[in-house]
Design an enzyme around this catalytic site. Sequence first.
Site, PDB file in Angstrom:
ATOM      1  N   SER A   1      35.638  14.252   7.736  1.00  0.00           N
ATOM      2  CA  SER A   1      34.460  15.096   7.914  1.00  0.00           C
ATOM      3  C   SER A   1      33.189  14.447   7.351  1.00  0.00           C
ATOM      4  O   SER A   1      32.886  13.317   7.700  1.00  0.00           O
ATOM      5  CB  SER A   1      34.761  16.455   7.301  1.00  0.00           C
ATOM      6  OG  SER A   1      34.029  17.424   7.990  1.00  0.00           O
TER       7      SER A   1
ATOM      8  N   HIS B   1      40.298  21.473  11.917  1.00  0.00           N
ATOM      9  CA  HIS B   1      39.503  20.499  11.175  1.00  0.00           C
ATOM     10  C   HIS B   1      40.177  20.224   9.827  1.00  0.00           C
ATOM     11  O   HIS B   1      40.144  21.070   8.940  1.00  0.00           O
ATOM     12  CB  HIS B   1      38.123  21.132  10.963  1.00  0.00           C
ATOM     13  CG  HIS B   1      37.140  20.266  10.266  1.00  0.00           C
ATOM     14  ND1 HIS B   1      36.540  19.188  10.864  1.00  0.00           N
ATOM     15  CD2 HIS B   1      36.619  20.325   9.004  1.00  0.00           C
ATOM     16  CE1 HIS B   1      35.698  18.622  10.012  1.00  0.00           C
ATOM     17  NE2 HIS B   1      35.728  19.296   8.877  1.00  0.00           N
TER      18      HIS B   1
HETATM   19  C1  GCU Z   1      30.164  21.138   7.973  1.00  0.00           C
HETATM   20  C2  GCU Z   1      29.172  20.198   8.625  1.00  0.00           C
HETATM   21  C3  GCU Z   1      29.844  18.997   9.261  1.00  0.00           C
HETATM   22  C4  GCU Z   1      30.761  18.336   8.253  1.00  0.00           C
HETATM   23  C5  GCU Z   1      31.718  19.369   7.685  1.00  0.00           C
HETATM   24  C6  GCU Z   1      32.615  18.860   6.559  1.00  0.00           C
HETATM   25  O1  GCU Z   1      30.924  21.764   8.942  1.00  0.00           O
HETATM   26  O2  GCU Z   1      28.430  20.939   9.553  1.00  0.00           O
HETATM   27  O3  GCU Z   1      28.879  18.054   9.707  1.00  0.00           O
HETATM   28  O4  GCU Z   1      31.440  17.264   8.848  1.00  0.00           O
HETATM   29  O5  GCU Z   1      30.975  20.423   7.110  1.00  0.00           O
HETATM   30  O6  GCU Z   1      32.292  17.905   5.881  1.00  0.00           O
HETATM   31  O7  GCU Z   1      33.649  19.500   6.336  1.00  0.00           O
END
Ligand code: GCU
Length: 414
Positions: free
Chosen positions: A250, A391
Amino acid sequence: MLSDAQRNEKVAKLAEKVNYKESAVPEREIPSALVANNGSTVTNAWEWMNVRRPEILDFYTREVYGETLPRPEEMSSEEVSCRDVFNGRAIRKEIKITFRQGGFSHSIMMLVYIPRNAPERVPVFLGLNFRGNHACTDEIDVLESGRDPEGNLIEPVRGVQKERWEFEKVTARGFAVATCCYHDIFPDFPGESAWKKSVCSIFFPDTPPAKLNERYSAIGVWAWGLSRMLDVLEGEKLIDCRRAGVVGHSRLGKTALWAGANDRRFKVVVSNDSGHGGAALFKRNFGETIEILNTAFPHWFVAGFEKYNGKDADLEFDQNFLLSLIAPGALCIGSATEDLWADPKGEFLGGVYASEVWRLFGAKGMPVTEHPQPDVNVTGEISYHMRTGKHNILWQDWEHYLDAAGKIFSVTNI
Ligand code: GCU
């Protein structure tokens, strides 16, 4: 600077307008990383390395992730613990790394697992963690780390993210693995106090955070931290740092990409669900937008990145440029089917469009051009898979990364 409530409200409004329909993806050409600033097209690896790559690196430094901090005047490491774990099959160390500059100092704690019975020095994966070293394992004696700008521990519960860090399995595959909590390098909060608690402050104690954010960003500073962790691991007898990979999930996947772009010692770069500001193409206008990123996380990027708010589909660059900086090294891109915010197809296509740079080196890059079905691993100089599910980074993702890295590093399971 918005208050937390204002920021959340603005992000919620922007999020309502996010596109999740493939049919609404604008028909825009993805710019080629090979076209240099003077309009000529780079045709060979020499020109790439000497002309175009520096241009792109410079562009991303100025416009997106900021400058890399210098090495501190002094850096030291102290082994604060070392013990056998996993029934003697691995060694676990905690190493305190201290940076000193102009009378100031800043320390981080690195947790390292090294296989014990390998026939030779082992390759290593480095990655930052979200909630503290103690959150990555339920071993009761791993020191707590990960603090907010007020100095409070972020995560009171041990082991909450252990599914993301299967240290025993990674070491059984013949890899060492090292991690630090990213908050301890730069607390992941918008606002001045995070800058003041970050390692930046020892270099620029008198510069106001807003000024610093013109040249530096949290992602840039986290990436710098990964390089300093690797510096320290170079002193480990059982680890072969010529075979180092960097992994991140992420926002930390975005960070791993930037770390790999800046530090060529990372021979394998893993972007897991990195989404926008990572592997995903902005110009698709699918999922998160630049304006959302800049509103929710103003510290992740340099302040000037804001000028691209609302311009996602019209950019003259795209994230294939960032990915191309890894060439001709190994790049692994992982997505998850339910992670539409991060645009799985856009992450895949980032790799497809970047492949033209691998081709300059006689390599292929991404081996396929059609988005693979869920749970099908495609392995090449650029590897890709899309795990069924949410995710996250799970063992299924790690397995593919270790397979891809294992091919390059010729590693045997132990
Ligand atoms: C949020 C953000 C993303 C990121 C994510 C994370 O959702 O909008 O850009 O990748 O956090 O780091 O879990």
